[in-house]
Design a protein around this motif. Sequence first.
Motif, PDB file in Angstrom:
ATOM      1  N   GLU A   1       0.825  -1.211   0.000  1.00  0.00           N
ATOM      2  CA  GLU A   1       0.000   0.000   0.000  1.00  0.00           C
ATOM      3  C   GLU A   1       0.858   1.259   0.000  1.00  0.00           C
ATOM      4  O   GLU A   1       0.492   2.266  -0.626  1.00  0.00           O
TER       5      GLU A   1
ATOM      6  N   ALA B   1       2.083   1.733  -3.536  1.00  0.00           N
ATOM      7  CA  ALA B   1       1.022   2.155  -4.451  1.00  0.00           C
ATOM      8  C   ALA B   1       0.919   3.671  -4.541  1.00  0.00           C
ATOM      9  O   ALA B   1       0.459   4.204  -5.557  1.00  0.00           O
TER      10      ALA B   1
ATOM     11  N   ARG C   1      -3.700  -7.944  -2.980  1.00  0.00           N
ATOM     12  CA  ARG C   1      -3.533  -6.483  -2.869  1.00  0.00           C
ATOM     13  C   ARG C   1      -2.638  -5.961  -3.994  1.00  0.00           C
ATOM     14  O   ARG C   1      -2.905  -4.888  -4.546  1.00  0.00           O
TER      15      ARG C   1
ATOM     16  N   LEU D   1      -4.139  -3.298  -6.821  1.00  0.00           N
ATOM     17  CA  LEU D   1      -3.517  -1.980  -6.995  1.00  0.00           C
ATOM     18  C   LEU D   1      -2.755  -1.865  -8.313  1.00  0.00           C
ATOM     19  O   LEU D   1      -2.102  -0.850  -8.568  1.00  0.00           O
TER      20      LEU D   1
END
Length: 348
Positions: free
Chosen positions: A188, A191, A219, A223
């Motif tokens: 994350e 990203a 994930r 993404l």
Amino acid sequence: MTGFAFAIPGDIGLPTGGYAYDRRVIAEAPRAGGRLTHVALPGGFPFPSPAELEASAQTLRALPPGQPVLIDGLALGALPAPLLRALDRPLAALVHHPLALESGLDAGQRAQLFASETAALAQTQAVIATSPATARLLAQDYGVPAARLSVALPGTDPCPRATGTGRPVRLLAVGAVIPRKANVVLVEALATLRAQDWTCHIVGATDRDPAETARVQARIAALGLGERIRLTGTLPSEALAGEFDAADLFVTASLFEGYGMGLTEALARGLPVVATRAGAIPDTVPPAAALLAEPGDAGSLAEALRRLLDDPDRRRRMADEAWHYGHSLPTWTQTAAVLIAALKEMPR
């Protein structure tokens, strides 16, 4: 030469930091004036079945009368105190990190492990931690007297300096894909850095927690980072060395480390580090070679990464600091010498 039994649960050949530590101190012990004899315990720890507990008790009872035993913390913390007391022999614990601090446990499991490890540690004559931070935890939270505590930092082998990739900047994360490593947080964070030129290899076992691996893979896909982030799985030592050599920056989003052997290998290869302020990490990495983020905070981790991705000069300066610091790290023979000395000094 003084000999000690070293009881270790499961497959000592597995590619984890704890097992790597155990293998190396066994190998180096003779050069440090001692001998550690591997005693294999069942692999169900830290949640052994009744049959595995009984098999462990039989194995430990079968050792020569009075022989001192070092027990790896993965097993020690789950062995019942009455079982340990009945062995009637000098006992030492090697604690890589407290069992209750593993991520992914529910509240009941955490409480169970904390209680059992506290009780088990009280039955030992010596406790060897792998970092000052872990030693502090054992003293403060588990009631281990300072007089029984020693610290034997993991060793680091001399390494050639990493060559790097340069363009795109190669990020390297090393460790099994398990909840504690917080690879979803890393994904994350990355990203939010799409505009920067980077790729990331996450090197480590993907079969320890299949559900966590699936979560990380999902994930990455969601993404749209499948072309930039690669899960390599476990690699043989030569291939792992190649990953370190190709890296420009080492990163971990870990929620807790009892030491962080991947971090010191990165330093020994002259890699700047982005990590978290979790567990022993602030003690393990020098400020001049590392930027630290808040554990579990993708934004904090992304900001630390951005600062180095956007500033190649700073990255080079930190790489020089890492390379210099890496030369001061202990060798495995020195680690074994500290551990053997602690075992020799424990009351009989």
